[in-house]
Write an enzyme that holds these catalytic residues in place. Structure first.
Site, mmCIF file in Angstrom:
data_model
loop_
_atom_site.group_PDB
_atom_site.id
_atom_site.type_symbol
_atom_site.label_atom_id
_atom_site.label_comp_id
_atom_site.label_asym_id
_atom_site.label_seq_id
_atom_site.Cartn_x
_atom_site.Cartn_y
_atom_site.Cartn_z
ATOM 1 C CB VAL A 18 -1.020 0.031 1.184
ATOM 2 C CG1 VAL A 18 -2.070 -1.048 1.021
ATOM 3 C CG2 VAL A 18 -0.332 -0.072 2.535
ATOM 4 C CG ASP A 43 4.690 -4.460 3.031
ATOM 5 O OD1 ASP A 43 5.420 -5.131 3.773
ATOM 6 O OD2 ASP A 43 5.035 -3.349 2.560
ATOM 7 C CE1 TYR A 48 6.034 2.693 2.557
ATOM 8 C CE2 TYR A 48 4.457 0.900 2.692
ATOM 9 C CZ TYR A 48 5.727 1.359 2.411
ATOM 10 O OH TYR A 48 6.676 0.474 1.976
ATOM 11 C CE LYS A 73 7.772 -2.487 4.733
ATOM 12 N NZ LYS A 73 6.606 -1.820 4.115
ATOM 13 C CG HIS A 106 10.982 1.313 5.961
ATOM 14 N ND1 HIS A 106 9.760 1.940 5.994
ATOM 15 C CD2 HIS A 106 11.144 0.915 4.685
ATOM 16 C CE1 HIS A 106 9.211 1.910 4.796
ATOM 17 N NE2 HIS A 106 10.035 1.301 3.979
ATOM 18 C CB SER A 134 12.981 -3.491 4.953
ATOM 19 O OG SER A 134 12.692 -3.100 3.641
ATOM 20 C CD1 TRP A 182 11.678 -3.353 -0.752
ATOM 21 C CD2 TRP A 182 11.496 -2.021 -2.538
ATOM 22 N NE1 TRP A 182 12.816 -2.580 -0.828
ATOM 23 C CE2 TRP A 182 12.723 -1.745 -1.911
ATOM 24 C CE3 TRP A 182 11.173 -1.287 -3.690
ATOM 25 C CZ2 TRP A 182 13.632 -0.796 -2.378
ATOM 26 C CZ3 TRP A 182 12.070 -0.337 -4.168
ATOM 27 C CH2 TRP A 182 13.283 -0.098 -3.510
ATOM 28 C CB SER A 183 9.284 -2.003 -6.730
ATOM 29 O OG SER A 183 9.031 -0.781 -6.091
ATOM 30 C CG LEU A 185 3.722 -5.750 -10.205
ATOM 31 C CD1 LEU A 185 2.318 -5.148 -10.244
ATOM 32 C CD2 LEU A 185 3.718 -7.136 -10.843
ATOM 33 C CB SER A 228 -3.111 -2.453 -7.852
ATOM 34 O OG SER A 228 -3.957 -1.772 -8.767
ATOM 35 C CB ILE A 234 -6.723 -5.365 -6.332
ATOM 36 C CG1 ILE A 234 -6.128 -3.985 -6.053
ATOM 37 C CG2 ILE A 234 -6.812 -6.189 -5.047
ATOM 38 C CD1 ILE A 234 -6.993 -3.086 -5.168
ATOM 39 C CG ASN A 237 -1.718 -7.334 -9.834
ATOM 40 O OD1 ASN A 237 -1.757 -7.513 -11.048
ATOM 41 N ND2 ASN A 237 -1.484 -6.148 -9.293
HETATM 42 P P1 NDP Z 1 4.756 -2.419 -7.656
HETATM 43 O O1 NDP Z 1 5.870 -3.078 -8.362
HETATM 44 O O2 NDP Z 1 3.801 -3.211 -6.871
HETATM 45 O O3 NDP Z 1 3.983 -1.567 -8.750
HETATM 46 C C1 NDP Z 1 2.920 -0.741 -8.432
HETATM 47 C C2 NDP Z 1 2.575 0.062 -9.691
HETATM 48 O O4 NDP Z 1 2.122 -0.810 -10.728
HETATM 49 C C3 NDP Z 1 1.475 1.028 -9.398
HETATM 50 O O5 NDP Z 1 1.715 2.191 -10.188
HETATM 51 C C4 NDP Z 1 0.225 0.298 -9.927
HETATM 52 O O6 NDP Z 1 -0.735 1.241 -10.365
HETATM 53 C C5 NDP Z 1 0.780 -0.494 -11.077
HETATM 54 N N1 NDP Z 1 0.103 -1.784 -11.293
HETATM 55 C C6 NDP Z 1 -0.214 -2.718 -10.351
HETATM 56 N N2 NDP Z 1 -0.781 -3.792 -10.913
HETATM 57 C C7 NDP Z 1 -0.827 -3.547 -12.249
HETATM 58 C C8 NDP Z 1 -1.315 -4.279 -13.342
HETATM 59 N N3 NDP Z 1 -1.864 -5.478 -13.201
HETATM 60 N N4 NDP Z 1 -1.213 -3.732 -14.583
HETATM 61 C C9 NDP Z 1 -0.660 -2.499 -14.734
HETATM 62 N N5 NDP Z 1 -0.177 -1.755 -13.727
HETATM 63 C C10 NDP Z 1 -0.261 -2.276 -12.494
HETATM 64 O O7 NDP Z 1 5.438 -1.230 -6.809
HETATM 65 P P2 NDP Z 1 5.504 -0.639 -5.359
HETATM 66 O O8 NDP Z 1 6.654 0.291 -5.411
HETATM 67 O O9 NDP Z 1 4.210 -0.120 -4.873
HETATM 68 O O10 NDP Z 1 5.920 -1.868 -4.436
HETATM 69 C C11 NDP Z 1 4.984 -2.763 -3.876
HETATM 70 C C12 NDP Z 1 4.959 -2.683 -2.370
HETATM 71 O O11 NDP Z 1 6.228 -2.972 -1.817
HETATM 72 C C13 NDP Z 1 4.640 -1.278 -1.826
HETATM 73 O O12 NDP Z 1 3.287 -0.932 -1.988
HETATM 74 C C14 NDP Z 1 5.113 -1.413 -0.412
HETATM 75 O O13 NDP Z 1 4.156 -2.113 0.370
HETATM 76 C C15 NDP Z 1 6.395 -2.230 -0.598
HETATM 77 N N6 NDP Z 1 7.590 -1.360 -0.720
HETATM 78 C C16 NDP Z 1 8.544 -1.448 0.276
HETATM 79 C C17 NDP Z 1 9.694 -0.702 0.216
HETATM 80 C C18 NDP Z 1 10.704 -0.845 1.293
HETATM 81 O O14 NDP Z 1 11.616 -0.010 1.367
HETATM 82 N N7 NDP Z 1 10.618 -1.838 2.146
HETATM 83 C C19 NDP Z 1 9.949 0.248 -0.874
HETATM 84 C C20 NDP Z 1 8.906 0.280 -1.875
HETATM 85 C C21 NDP Z 1 7.788 -0.519 -1.777
HETATM 86 P P3 NDP Z 1 -2.252 1.261 -9.798
HETATM 87 O O15 NDP Z 1 -2.165 1.353 -8.313
HETATM 88 O O16 NDP Z 1 -2.833 2.467 -10.439
HETATM 89 O O17 NDP Z 1 -2.880 -0.025 -10.267
#
Ligand code: NDP
Length: 271
Positions: A18, A43, A48, A73, A106, A134, A182-183, A185, A228, A234, A237
């Site tokens: 989120v 998560d 956040y 975190k 974190h 993390s 994380w990230s 995608l 997402s 959601i 995925n």
């Molecule tokens: P993601 O790799 O999960 O990608 C999210 C992006 O992809 C959003 O822009 C979303 O847009 C888009 N998306 C999601 N599903 C689809 C789909 N099926 N088709 C097309 N686009 C899609 O990136 P995050 O950076 O958010 O990482 C995920 C999670 O990891 C975070 O939310 C967080 O909980 C964690 N995290 C932890 C970190 C750390 O330091 N520990 C750092 C960064 C993230 P939309 O929402 O509009 O669908």
């Protein structure tokens, strides 16, 4: 599907991220849709600023607290300022719960060893079911292990097809530390979801590129945390259990490695 951590606690194999979901209706709707779609693992993080909305959504969904695995975190300022216990109490209050399933440091900022001793206390007091880190590189884990009484159960790190981070994943696996990614995608790196190699694999299975990438993470034995705020995304995925990537497809995705992070480098960040 669940994964067993080194302390025996089970964690759902896919989590729902989120980060950048706005507090209020946006986060609440996303978390409710996620739970309805079958995610049982959310998560979040204090930074956040949406822990309260996550807690409200879980309550309003009507599921039992023990049916949802919650990760949060402790943020860097609270680690540097030696305020980990206060930060933990703040998160409990925001999430409106009396325990956290997984509590993570974190980022590896100065003072993380002392912060870890507080996480160990919280674990022994049974206020958290698992503790971890993390963005820790091998050298941070080694530094931590030199003083730790309890080994981390998790390291949450960046990984996607263009930056697979496999060497660090292997190191964690060898040391019985489960990896969350994380990230998964590619985060803001949209080129992942537009990639032709991934599209070809997705077409062959009649799935989306995002589903192929989530599946690739699962088959590598790591826990992806796709985020997402869109209901259909959601749902789709996590719809990844009706197909399997072949060894050749797994290899093709591993060969997409470019060695470039989409996010900050744990050895060089300024926050
Ligand atoms: P993601 O790799 O999960 O990608 C999210 C992006 O992809 C959003 O822009 C979303 O847009 C888009 N998306 C999601 N599903 C689809 C789909 N099926 N088709 C097309 N686009 C899609 O990136 P995050 O950076 O958010 O990482 C995920 C999670 O990891 C975070 O939310 C967080 O909980 C964690 N995290 C932890 C970190 C750390 O330091 N520990 C750092 C960064 C993230 P939309 O929402 O509009 O669908």
């Amino acid at each position: 599907m669940k994964v067993k951590l080194n302390n025996g606690v089970e964690i759902p194999a896919v989590g729902f991220g989120v980060f950048r979901a706005e507090s209020g209706e946006q986060t609440k709707n996303a978390v409710k849709w996620a739970i309805e779609s079958g995610y049982a693992h959310i998560d979040t993080a204090t930074i956040y600023k949406n822990e309260r909305s996550v807690g409200e959504a879980i309550k309003e969904c009507g599921v039992n607290r023990n049916e949802v695995f919650i990760t949060t975190k402790v943020w860097n300022d609270d680690v540097r300022g030696r305020k980990v216990r206060e930060a933990f109490e703040y998160s409990l209050n925001e999430l409106q719960t009396d325990y956290i399933d997984l509590y993570l440091i974190h980022w590896p900022v100065d003072g993380f060893e002392e912060a870890w001793s507080v996480l160990e206390e919280l674990y022994l007091e049974k206020k958290v079911r698992a503790i971890g880190v993390s963005n820790f590189h091998k050298q941070h884990i080694e530094k931590l292990m030199a003083v730790a009484k309890i080994k981390p159960m998790i390291n949450q790190i960046e990984s996607n097809p263009k930056f697979n981070n496999q060497e660090l994943i292997n190191y964690c696996c060898e040391n019985n530390i489960t990896v969350q990614v994380w990230s998964p995608l590619g985060g803001k790196n949209t080129q992942i979801l537009d990639n032709a190699i991934l599209q070809e694999i997705a077409d062959a299975h009649n799935k989306s590129v995002a589903q192929v990438v989530v599946r690739w993470h699962l088959q590598r034995g790591v826990i992806p945390l796709p985020k997402s705020i869109n209901k259909e995304r959601i749902e789709s995925n996590i719809d990844v259990y009706d197909f399997e990537l072949s060894d050749l497809e797994m290899k093709k995705i591993m060969e997409m490695e470019e060695g470039q992070r989409a996010g900050p480098d744990p050895d060089n960040f300024d926050f």
